[in-house]
Design a protein around this motif. Structure first.
Motif, short mmCIF file in Angstrom:
data_model
loop_
_atom_site.label_atom_id
_atom_site.label_comp_id
_atom_site.label_asym_id
_atom_site.label_seq_id
_atom_site.Cartn_x
_atom_site.Cartn_y
_atom_site.Cartn_z
N GLU A 94 0.85 -1.04 0.01
CA GLU A 94 -0.05 0.06 0.17
C GLU A 94 0.80 1.39 -0.03
O GLU A 94 0.26 2.35 -0.43
N ARG A 97 4.49 0.77 -3.08
CA ARG A 97 4.11 0.54 -4.58
C ARG A 97 3.42 1.97 -5.05
O ARG A 97 3.69 2.21 -6.17
N THR A 98 2.90 2.66 -4.22
CA THR A 98 2.09 3.79 -4.42
C THR A 98 2.93 5.19 -4.33
O THR A 98 2.39 6.08 -4.99
N SER A 271 10.31 6.32 -5.28
CA SER A 271 9.67 5.65 -6.08
C SER A 271 9.59 6.48 -7.36
O SER A 271 9.47 6.16 -8.55
N SER A 273 7.20 8.79 -8.06
CA SER A 273 6.03 9.00 -8.47
C SER A 273 5.49 9.99 -7.85
O SER A 273 5.87 10.62 -6.77
#
Length: 273
Positions: A94, A97-98, A271, A273
């Motif tokens: 959760e 990854r995000t 990440s 992102s």
């Protein structure tokens, strides 16, 4: 300064916990159903243990009341640890990854503390309530004399057990820095540990007892303290005083788990992102 920082961290954790509880309280029916589900799911295990003793009377010299004490202690430990360790459990799936984990790094507070307050699982109160009821039943059946010493040993054992199971969850979260997954192998030591710990260690093979004493020290937080509370000599020959100090192993395990956690945190790269 250190004391002031500790107080600040404690207040921050309470704020996180209050926010998590408030979020779950918006849907009280859902929260109650989840807690009831936890109560009933573990209740099936209790029925199974009762059926076992109803059929055979005892288990290699161990009575139903004595096993109920082991069961109640271990399930109380796990319920509290699982309530606190949700953030580590879902770190890989959760947060990493995000990219949401990056937000935690930007805050000037310990990341581990933020994860502990990430999602305080009220549903685990169902398991905790059931553990308390079984513990009360075992106390009556086994005729336990709850002296101040016995109470202190039991409380210390639960604290050490919470530290142990929380340490396993911390290791699970730390390994996600290398795998970006919440490894299912951790369930072997959490749920598997609960299943093993609800019975006396004297029932198991030597290699398994050693694993649960020196590898994942479940025997140190459950078996030896329970023997001391029961006033029963260890069939394996350990002295009675071991139960008064052995829960320290849970805190040592948690400290080692946080050592691995710090290694994984230094390895983490955003990440992007």
């Amino acid at each position: 300064m250190a004391r002031r920082g500790s107080m600040g961290n404690a207040r921050l954790f309470l704020r996180f916990a209050a926010a998590s509880i408030a979020g779950q309280a918006r849907y009280p029916a859902s929260a109650l159903m989840l807690a009831a589900g936890q109560f009933l799911a573990t209740g099936i295990e209790v029925v199974g243990i009762w059926a076992l003793f109803d059929r055979f009377g005892s288990l290699r010299g161990w009575s139903l009341g004595e096993v109920a004490l082991f069961y109640g202690l271990v399930h109380a430990m796990f319920a509290l640890a699982d309530m606190l360790g949700r953030g580590f459990d879902v770190l890989g799936t959760e947060l990493l990854r995000t990219g949401a984990f990056d937000r935690l790094l930007l805050r000037p507070r310990p990341v581990a503390l933020q994860l502990m307050g990430h999602d305080l699982r009220l549903s685990r109160l169902g398991r905790l309530l059931q553990a308390g009821l079984v513990l009360a039943f075992g106390s009556v059946q086994a005729g336990i004399d709850w002296t101040p010493t016995a109470i202190a040993v039991a409380v210390f054992a639960v604290a050490g057990g919470v530290a142990l199971f929380l340490g396993i969850l911390v290791l699970q979260g730390a390994l996600a820095f290398w795998t970006v997954e919440s490894l299912e192998i951790a369930n072997v030591f959490t749920y598997g540990g609960v299943e093993a710990g609800q019975y006396p260690m004297a029932l198991y093979a030597r290699w398994f007892r050693r694993l649960l004493t020196f590898g994942v020290p479940l025997a140190c937080v459950a078996y030896y303290p329970a023997l001391m509370v029961l006033g029963r000599a260890d069939p394996l020959g350990a002295p009675a005083w071991v139960g008064a100090v052995s829960p320290l192993a849970g805190f040592v395990f948690l400290g080692l788990a946080f050592g691995v956690w710090r290694l994984g945190l230094r390895r983490y790269a955003s990440s992007g992102s």
